[in-house]
Write an enzyme that holds these catalytic residues in place. Sequence first.
Site, PDB file in Angstrom:
ATOM      1  N   HIS A  57      18.581  37.199 -23.431  1.00  0.00           N
ATOM      2  CA  HIS A  57      17.676  37.090 -24.402  1.00  0.00           C
ATOM      3  C   HIS A  57      16.347  36.872 -24.289  1.00  0.00           C
ATOM      4  CE1 HIS A  57      20.599  35.885 -28.015  1.00  0.00           C
ATOM      5  NE2 HIS A  57      21.262  36.762 -27.176  1.00  0.00           N
ATOM      6  N   GLU A  59      13.974  34.650 -24.820  1.00  0.00           N
ATOM      7  CA  GLU A  59      13.427  33.264 -24.799  1.00  0.00           C
ATOM      8  C   GLU A  59      14.148  32.666 -23.294  1.00  0.00           C
ATOM      9  OE1 GLU A  59      14.719  33.239 -29.332  1.00  0.00           O
ATOM     10  OE2 GLU A  59      15.211  34.614 -27.417  1.00  0.00           O
ATOM     11  N   CYS A  87      18.240  31.654 -31.529  1.00  0.00           N
ATOM     12  CA  CYS A  87      19.438  31.362 -31.826  1.00  0.00           C
ATOM     13  C   CYS A  87      20.230  30.110 -31.182  1.00  0.00           C
ATOM     14  CB  CYS A  87      20.145  32.615 -31.232  1.00  0.00           C
ATOM     15  SG  CYS A  87      20.520  32.516 -29.346  1.00  0.00           S
ATOM     16  N   CYS A  90      19.797  29.982 -27.318  1.00  0.00           N
ATOM     17  CA  CYS A  90      18.321  29.770 -27.249  1.00  0.00           C
ATOM     18  C   CYS A  90      17.720  28.503 -27.372  1.00  0.00           C
ATOM     19  CB  CYS A  90      17.412  30.700 -27.329  1.00  0.00           C
ATOM     20  SG  CYS A  90      17.882  32.464 -26.664  1.00  0.00           S
TER      21      CYS A  90
END
Length: 162
Positions: A57, A59, A87, A90
């Site tokens: 991801h 992040e 999410c 993260c």
Amino acid sequence: MSEAPKSDAYFMAIAIEEAKAAAELGEVPVGAVVVKDGEVVARAHNLRETGKSALAHAELLAIGKACEALGGWRLWQCDLYVTLEPCPMCSGAIINSRIKRVVYGARDAKAGCCDSVISMFDLPFNHRPEIIEGVCAEECAGLLRDFFRSLREKKAQKTEKK
């Protein structure tokens, strides 16, 4: 003459550039930027499909790069700018890295953990970042909307050919 401080919109624009780079790769267009003292220390975009990794991801990649650049895992003096509400995974990394402030663009009704599904940062963890939502929200949401519309159109075209 000193330079004027850069705004949240300025840094979100950099995250949006990252999101666009992700889209060009066929990745969900999410971009993230870590900022310390008004300077970008790390930037990244989603690479889940490219890297075949659930962990890739934007992040997490940006936080990892920031830790490397700054020489430590505690990012308590840093802000994170991300085009989509983080999410659960993260959000956990944000807590664990002690990010000072999270600035995000679009809400995520399916997995958002700052406000949409749950606010992980309201739970009694050992760290609670400041949350700023909705910076450049329309542009961030538009990137996602256009990306998924294009995917649906491509899928429909494949179905028609069969």
